[in-house]
Design an enzyme around this catalytic site. Sequence first.
Site, PDB file in Angstrom:
ATOM      1  N   ASP A   1      -6.780  17.623  10.005  1.00  0.00           N
ATOM      2  CA  ASP A   1      -5.781  18.271   9.143  1.00  0.00           C
ATOM      3  C   ASP A   1      -4.628  17.337   8.789  1.00  0.00           C
ATOM      4  OD1 ASP A   1      -6.971  20.746   8.776  1.00  0.00           O
ATOM      5  OD2 ASP A   1      -5.969  21.663  10.493  1.00  0.00           O
TER       6      ASP A   1
ATOM      7  N   LYS B   1      -8.358  27.428  15.922  1.00  0.00           N
ATOM      8  CA  LYS B   1      -8.249  25.986  16.158  1.00  0.00           C
ATOM      9  C   LYS B   1      -7.844  25.649  17.595  1.00  0.00           C
ATOM     10  CE  LYS B   1      -7.302  24.878  11.342  1.00  0.00           C
ATOM     11  NZ  LYS B   1      -6.418  24.187  10.374  1.00  0.00           N
TER      12      LYS B   1
END
Length: 284
Positions: free
Chosen positions: A103, A67
Amino acid sequence: MTTHRYAVFGHPVAHSLSPRIHAAFARQTGVTLEYTAIDSAPHDFVAALDRFVGAGGVGANVTLPLKEAAFAICARTSERAQRAGAVNTLSWNDGQWYGDNTDGIGLVRDLTGRNALDLRGRRAVLLGAGGAARGVAPALLDAGVAELVIVNRSPERADALADALGDPERAHSRYWKDLEQLGDFGLVINATSAGRGQIDASAFDLPFALTTPRTLAVDLNYGEAAIPFLAWAKAAGCHDAVDGLGMLVEQAAVAFEEWHGISPDADAVYAALRRKDDLLVTAD
C-alpha cells in the site's frame, strides 16, 4: 497449462476493482491466472483462506477490514509489513503464508510519479489508524514528510500506530475532537471508510482550518466512497485532491510482480480505469 488461483479478500468486497486490474495485467504479460473476489467476515477469514488454498489458491490481496488479521496469520513477513503491522499481499509458499504490504509504495508511486507531487517537508495529518493507515504511514515518513499527525476516533489505535512507527520526533497521535486546534497541513490523508455508502459531502465534517491553498488532499478510497472527502477538499480550497485509484493500481502492480516476476504497465491500466475502457471488461 496450469492456471494459478488468486483472489482479493475483504468484507465487503464486491466493489473491488482488483479482479479487473489483475486480469488486465495478465493480458498484458501473457500470464495465465484466475483471480476472484472472496467476501470474508473477520471471524471466518482463516477458514476462508484454508478453503482457498485447498482449491488451489497461491496468492491473495487483502482489503478492509482484514489487513491486520492477515498480518497475524503469516509465518513470515516483509520489512514493510512488519513496520505497518498489516498485510495486503499474501503468497503461499512451502505450506505457509508470506505477507507483504504494498500500500505505502503504491501511494508514494502514484503521488510522486503519476501526479508529480513532492511530499518532502510537508506537515501531514493522517485520518484513521486501521489497516489502510498502517500500510501507508511508514512510506510517508520514508518519503520525507516533516511531521505525521495521526488522528483516529478511537484514540488508543492512533496511539498504537504512532508508537509502532518508532519515530517520536515526527510521528504523533492526537484526538479527533482537537482537529480544529492542530493548525494547517500541507498533506491531509483520509484513511477512514467514512465515505463508503455515502455520496454526501457532509459525511466529512472536517474543519477547513486544516488546509491552506497549497494543501494536497488524498483519499485512499476510490469511486463513490471518495466523493464526500474530495468534495470537502474542493470546498476547503485545497490545491490538489487525489483519490485512491492510482494507489490501488500501483500496489496491485507491485503484488503482481512479486507473484509472477513480471512488472506490468500500471499506467495503461490506470488510464483505462479512468476512462472506463472496455480493456477492463467492466461489469458496472
